[in-house]
Design an enzyme around this catalytic site. Structure first.
Site, mmCIF file in Angstrom:
data_model
loop_
_atom_site.group_PDB
_atom_site.id
_atom_site.type_symbol
_atom_site.label_atom_id
_atom_site.label_comp_id
_atom_site.label_asym_id
_atom_site.label_seq_id
_atom_site.Cartn_x
_atom_site.Cartn_y
_atom_site.Cartn_z
ATOM 1 N N GLY A 53 0.695 -1.309 0.036
ATOM 2 C CA GLY A 53 0.136 -0.002 -0.001
ATOM 3 C C GLY A 53 0.831 1.242 -0.061
ATOM 4 O O GLY A 53 0.396 2.356 -0.353
ATOM 5 N N SER A 54 2.123 1.213 0.166
ATOM 6 C CA SER A 54 3.093 2.410 0.110
ATOM 7 C C SER A 54 3.546 2.731 -0.965
ATOM 8 O O SER A 54 3.759 3.707 -1.531
ATOM 9 C CB SER A 54 4.018 2.354 1.462
ATOM 10 O OG SER A 54 3.294 2.341 2.613
ATOM 11 N N SER A 91 6.952 4.228 3.835
ATOM 12 C CA SER A 91 6.407 3.202 4.734
ATOM 13 C C SER A 91 5.533 3.702 5.597
ATOM 14 O O SER A 91 5.914 4.360 6.570
ATOM 15 C CB SER A 91 7.814 2.341 5.243
ATOM 16 O OG SER A 91 7.074 1.489 6.252
ATOM 17 N N SER A 93 4.007 2.451 8.165
ATOM 18 C CA SER A 93 4.453 2.049 9.732
ATOM 19 C C SER A 93 5.780 2.345 9.838
ATOM 20 O O SER A 93 6.016 2.524 11.130
ATOM 21 C CB SER A 93 4.366 0.560 9.743
ATOM 22 O OG SER A 93 5.105 -0.083 8.806
ATOM 23 N N THR A 96 8.881 -1.668 7.714
ATOM 24 C CA THR A 96 8.700 -2.738 6.733
ATOM 25 C C THR A 96 10.311 -2.905 6.129
ATOM 26 O O THR A 96 10.988 -2.077 5.926
ATOM 27 C CB THR A 96 8.060 -2.257 5.512
ATOM 28 O OG1 THR A 96 6.791 -1.959 5.722
ATOM 29 C CG2 THR A 96 7.876 -3.130 4.274
ATOM 30 N N ARG A 143 -3.036 1.142 3.028
ATOM 31 C CA ARG A 143 -3.631 1.647 1.588
ATOM 32 C C ARG A 143 -4.783 2.743 1.796
ATOM 33 O O ARG A 143 -5.021 3.292 0.782
ATOM 34 C CB ARG A 143 -4.647 0.212 1.027
ATOM 35 C CG ARG A 143 -5.545 -0.158 2.103
ATOM 36 C CD ARG A 143 -5.718 -1.451 1.655
ATOM 37 N NE ARG A 143 -7.159 -2.073 2.280
ATOM 38 C CZ ARG A 143 -6.871 -2.862 3.549
ATOM 39 N NH1 ARG A 143 -5.744 -2.658 4.266
ATOM 40 N NH2 ARG A 143 -8.078 -3.081 3.956
ATOM 41 N N GLU A 223 -7.399 -6.859 -0.765
ATOM 42 C CA GLU A 223 -7.434 -6.490 0.781
ATOM 43 C C GLU A 223 -8.611 -5.967 1.350
ATOM 44 O O GLU A 223 -9.061 -6.300 2.473
ATOM 45 C CB GLU A 223 -6.195 -5.350 0.895
ATOM 46 C CG GLU A 223 -4.715 -5.921 0.756
ATOM 47 C CD GLU A 223 -3.884 -4.933 0.998
ATOM 48 O OE1 GLU A 223 -3.562 -4.648 1.966
ATOM 49 O OE2 GLU A 223 -3.032 -4.488 -0.065
ATOM 50 N N HIS A 239 0.157 -9.262 -26.260
ATOM 51 C CA HIS A 239 1.057 -10.112 -26.806
ATOM 52 C C HIS A 239 1.420 -11.303 -25.876
ATOM 53 O O HIS A 239 2.035 -11.978 -26.192
ATOM 54 C CB HIS A 239 2.634 -9.077 -26.786
ATOM 55 C CG HIS A 239 2.389 -8.004 -27.721
ATOM 56 N ND1 HIS A 239 2.818 -8.113 -28.983
ATOM 57 C CD2 HIS A 239 1.900 -6.825 -27.263
ATOM 58 C CE1 HIS A 239 2.527 -6.602 -29.664
ATOM 59 N NE2 HIS A 239 1.980 -5.958 -28.422
ATOM 60 N N LYS A 333 4.052 -11.114 8.509
ATOM 61 C CA LYS A 333 5.137 -10.224 9.252
ATOM 62 C C LYS A 333 5.496 -10.857 10.605
ATOM 63 O O LYS A 333 6.885 -10.686 11.097
ATOM 64 C CB LYS A 333 4.677 -8.888 9.105
ATOM 65 C CG LYS A 333 4.422 -8.253 7.782
ATOM 66 C CD LYS A 333 4.009 -6.653 7.973
ATOM 67 C CE LYS A 333 3.752 -6.131 6.609
ATOM 68 N NZ LYS A 333 3.540 -4.457 6.828
HETATM 69 O O1 PA5 Z 1 -1.921 -2.843 2.504
HETATM 70 C C1 PA5 Z 1 -0.871 -3.056 3.264
HETATM 71 O O2 PA5 Z 1 -1.271 -3.237 4.747
HETATM 72 C C2 PA5 Z 1 0.348 -3.647 3.149
HETATM 73 O O3 PA5 Z 1 0.490 -3.829 1.486
HETATM 74 C C3 PA5 Z 1 1.640 -2.678 3.521
HETATM 75 O O4 PA5 Z 1 1.320 -1.446 3.053
HETATM 76 C C4 PA5 Z 1 2.740 -3.266 3.140
HETATM 77 O O5 PA5 Z 1 2.933 -4.603 3.997
HETATM 78 C C5 PA5 Z 1 3.849 -2.391 3.796
HETATM 79 O O6 PA5 Z 1 3.846 -1.941 4.823
HETATM 80 P P1 PA5 Z 1 3.976 -0.316 5.140
HETATM 81 O O7 PA5 Z 1 3.059 0.448 4.335
HETATM 82 O O8 PA5 Z 1 3.805 -0.137 6.644
HETATM 83 O O9 PA5 Z 1 5.486 -0.048 4.887
#
Ligand code: PA5
Length: 339
Positions: A53-54, A91, A93, A96, A143, A223, A239, A333
């Site tokens: 999501g980041s 990130s 959090s 990561t 996200r 998600e 293709h 994780k």
């Molecule tokens: O959607 C999510 O929770 C994940 O895709 C996180 O974004 C991913 O695990 C990376 O974590 P962070 O965005 O805290 O770096």
């Protein structure tokens, strides 16, 4: 007759609130662009480090930047990253491990760097190396914090003359889209499309600027709605993927294609879409087209992105799940940490 108000009880994590406030978050996030100082300017290219999501913020930035931007979802950096590269670590959090590893490596090669995070080890690393970082508000799923991970960068790139498109035009446009997507809005296109996708396997097709948007639809459906979804990009899919339709009726009867369209599609891509629609029909596969709205390409891409977020939210409710939790990601994780 579906009662969406009843289904909203499933939204225990209040994803609706984050989704609803996206236009206001964009405005707040543009105000954070000043936290990326002008001292980073003069870079010849940029590398955005992030996962999930980041990382999507890097993909979107890359499509609208006028200098080369590459997203790295890995522990290590490409060999070309050097003192002329702007290093951007994203990130939510700040914890990561892939992002932290690549950022540490990058700081040994360039001091033009910035991070976007709520804190954690990434913020600590920035403090240690005296690198500026943009404070992202806590309390969201990564996200659902996309505005804060993307718009400070769009604002900064715009200020430095490295962006095509007007990031300030996006929030007013998306406010209008929100009105049409809120749960109590009649003739709600997001709800209608979610119903069409229910118990299907969505395959999202983008092209050029909508490539990362197609990927975002796929990941949001994964998600939020907790179900499989896939994506691919035109013209490349013409293709290879197109051959896979040959046995679709036998092995992929639940497949449903969504074409993400903008008025900026390359004319030959537009022709390819028309041919693909015929191919899909002849193979018995259903498809939909969703057209972005807005003055420029950036606005249309983000219109499509926001609409997709709404579709994934309603699909979650139809699936009977709370859109917010992502237990398999957390579990993985946790297990890695124990090793
Ligand atoms: O959607 C999510 O929770 C994940 O895709 C996180 O974004 C991913 O695990 C990376 O974590 P962070 O965005 O805290 O770096």
């Amino acid at each position: 007759m579906l009662n969406w108000q009843d289904l909203l009880a499933l939204d225990e994590g209040k994803m609706l609130w984050a989704l609803r406030d996206f236009p206001e978050q964009i405005e707040r996030a543009l105000g954070l662009a000043c936290r990326v100082p002008n001292s980073v300017q003069g870079f010849k290219n940029a590398v955005v480090l992030g996962m999930g999501g980041s990382a999507i913020a890097g993909d979107l930035l890359a499509r609208f930047a006028t200098v080369p931007v590459v997203t790295v979802r890995d522990y290590a950096l490409p060999g070309w990253v050097n003192a002329d590269t702007l290093l951007v670590a994203i990130s939510y959090s700040g914890e990561t491990e892939e992002t932290l590893s690549a950022f540490r490596e990058g700081l040994r090669r360039t001091r033009r760097a910035v991070a976007l995070t709520t804190g954690g080890a990434l913020a600590a690393l920035c403090e240690e190396w005296e690198i500026p970082w943009v404070p992202v508000p806590p309390g969201f799923q990564p996200r659902a914090a996309l505005a804060f991970l993307l718009f400070p960068l769009l604002g900064c790139f715009s200020r430095l003359g490295h962006l095509q498109g007007n990031p300030f035009a996006v929030a007013p446009l998306l406010r209008r889209l929100r009105e049409a997507c809120l749960p109590d809005h009649n003739e709600n296109a997001a709800q209608t499309l979610a119903q069409a996708l229910f118990q299907k396997v969505p395959v999202i097709y983008g092209a050029g600027i909508t490539g990362p948007v197609a990927y975002r639809w796929k990941t949001q459906i994964n998600e939020n709605a907790k179900q499989p979804a896939y994506w691919a990009e035109l013209p490349e899919l013409c293709h290879n993927e197109i051959v896979g339709y040959e046995l679709a009726t036998k092995v992929f009867a639940q497949g449903i294609v969504i074409f993400l369209r903008t008025s900026f599609d390359h004319p030959r891509v537009a022709k390819r879409v028309e041919i693909l629609k015929e191919v899909l029909s002849s193979r018995g596969l259903a498809f939909f087209e969703v057209w972005g709205e807005g003055e420029d390409a950036l606005s249309q891409a983000l219109w499509l992105l926001y609409f997709g977020d709404w579709v994934s939210f309603y699909l979650a409710l139809l699936n009977g799940v709370d859109p917010t939790p992502v237990r398999p990601i957390q579990e993985l994780k946790r297990r890695l940490k124990e090793l």
